[in-house]
Design a protein around this motif. Sequence first.
Motif, short mmCIF file in Angstrom:
data_model
loop_
_atom_site.label_atom_id
_atom_site.label_comp_id
_atom_site.label_asym_id
_atom_site.label_seq_id
_atom_site.Cartn_x
_atom_site.Cartn_y
_atom_site.Cartn_z
N PRO A 97 0.82 -1.21 0.00
CA PRO A 97 0.00 0.00 0.00
C PRO A 97 0.85 1.26 0.00
CG PRO A 97 0.13 -0.88 2.21
CD PRO A 97 0.87 -1.86 1.32
N VAL A 98 0.25 2.36 -0.40
CA VAL A 98 0.87 3.68 -0.23
C VAL A 98 1.02 3.92 1.27
CG1 VAL A 98 0.62 6.16 -0.59
CG2 VAL A 98 -0.14 4.55 -2.37
N PRO A 99 2.24 4.22 1.76
CA PRO A 99 2.41 4.38 3.21
C PRO A 99 2.15 5.80 3.70
CG PRO A 99 4.46 3.64 2.11
CD PRO A 99 3.54 4.17 1.07
N LEU A 100 1.66 5.90 4.89
CA LEU A 100 1.71 7.16 5.62
C LEU A 100 3.15 7.46 6.02
CD1 LEU A 100 -1.24 6.60 8.14
CD2 LEU A 100 -1.31 8.04 6.09
N PHE A 101 3.49 8.75 6.12
CA PHE A 101 4.81 9.12 6.63
C PHE A 101 5.01 8.55 8.02
CE2 PHE A 101 7.57 12.79 8.31
CZ PHE A 101 8.75 12.17 7.92
N ALA A 102 3.96 8.60 8.83
CA ALA A 102 4.06 8.07 10.20
C ALA A 102 4.40 6.59 10.20
CB ALA A 102 2.75 8.32 10.94
N GLU A 103 3.89 5.84 9.23
CA GLU A 103 4.20 4.41 9.14
C GLU A 103 5.66 4.18 8.77
OE1 GLU A 103 0.04 2.30 7.81
OE2 GLU A 103 1.12 3.44 6.28
N LEU A 104 6.18 5.01 7.87
CA LEU A 104 7.60 4.89 7.52
C LEU A 104 8.47 5.18 8.73
CD1 LEU A 104 9.84 4.55 5.36
CD2 LEU A 104 9.68 7.03 5.02
N LEU A 105 8.15 6.23 9.47
CA LEU A 105 8.94 6.56 10.66
C LEU A 105 8.91 5.42 11.66
CD1 LEU A 105 7.86 10.29 11.21
CD2 LEU A 105 10.01 9.46 10.21
N ALA A 106 7.75 4.82 11.85
CA ALA A 106 7.64 3.71 12.80
C ALA A 106 8.48 2.52 12.36
CB ALA A 106 6.18 3.30 12.96
N LEU A 107 8.54 2.26 11.06
CA LEU A 107 9.33 1.14 10.55
C LEU A 107 10.82 1.41 10.71
CD1 LEU A 107 9.71 -1.52 8.93
CD2 LEU A 107 9.65 -0.11 6.87
N VAL A 108 11.27 2.59 10.30
CA VAL A 108 12.70 2.90 10.34
C VAL A 108 13.20 3.03 11.77
CG1 VAL A 108 14.48 4.52 9.61
CG2 VAL A 108 12.60 3.97 8.06
N ALA A 109 12.46 3.78 12.57
CA ALA A 109 12.75 3.87 14.01
C ALA A 109 14.20 4.23 14.31
CB ALA A 109 12.36 2.57 14.72
N GLY A 110 14.79 5.08 13.48
CA GLY A 110 16.14 5.56 13.75
C GLY A 110 17.25 4.61 13.37
N ARG A 111 16.92 3.48 12.73
CA ARG A 111 17.96 2.48 12.46
C ARG A 111 18.91 2.90 11.34
NH1 ARG A 111 14.63 -2.95 11.75
NH2 ARG A 111 13.02 -1.51 11.00
N VAL A 112 18.43 3.68 10.38
CA VAL A 112 19.28 4.22 9.32
C VAL A 112 18.86 5.67 9.09
CG1 VAL A 112 19.63 1.98 8.19
CG2 VAL A 112 17.74 3.47 7.44
N PRO A 113 19.73 6.47 8.48
CA PRO A 113 19.36 7.86 8.19
C PRO A 113 18.22 7.96 7.17
CG PRO A 113 21.74 7.57 8.11
CD PRO A 113 21.15 6.20 8.16
N LEU A 114 17.39 8.98 7.34
CA LEU A 114 16.29 9.27 6.43
C LEU A 114 16.51 10.64 5.78
CD1 LEU A 114 12.98 8.20 8.23
CD2 LEU A 114 13.73 7.45 5.97
#
Length: 245
Positions: A97-114
């Motif tokens: 699906p097309v992601p929400l920005f909030a969903e991307l942030l939750a997935l990445v969770a600071g593990r790599v730079p955005l």
Amino acid sequence: MTRRTPSVKARWLTALPFAHRGLHDGNRSVPENSLAAAHAAIEAGYGIECDLQFCADGVPIVFHDDVLERLTGRSGSVRDLTSQEATALTLCGTDEPVPLFAELLALVAGRVPLLVELKACPERDATGFVEAVVAALQNYDGPLALMSFDYGLVDACRGRAPSSVPVGLTAEGSQPDELSAHDDALAKGFDFVSYDHAAMPNAFLDEVAARGLHILCWTIRSEAEASRARQTADQITFEGFRPSI
């Protein structure tokens, strides 16, 4: 070109190559700007470059194009949809699906730079777009930068983003009028630039370097391009191959 000492605030920007719209596979089974592409980038140890659009209900989603057809098969403008309508769509014939920005942030969770690019929107919506993006970052703890081609959005980000968030200009061109417009933006201030590698080097980037600001570039598609780009740029945004880290 004169090299420079990185600013403390933005030093992480040069640590890793950025996967352009995530580590996608040309939209065959892992679409661009999908959570699957973000997950693949994290697993491979790359940073993630992504795009944000502004929905009709004021919610930012991860999506590149202004219109829907290339990525969803549906006609119309992405900005005419609510976020609920947008995220009900799937990308490139997959189940993603097309992601929400909030969903991307939750997935990445600071593990790599955005590296987050805000796509241009109607001037009346610019402030609301930036405020919605900044609100989504309130509880985010990780390296993240905002950027845009749109000078107004860059200014709005500079005025509203937390001081810990670098703000940059995405840019292209080599003609005098284009470089002059970029110089005007530089005079107002930003922390880095992400430039079209095909137009490097140029006088504008010489001035960016002289001010001690980071230079990123887009979009690199081979090791040969990467080697040439790194003569000017501190880090690359790439797709279609996997650069060394």
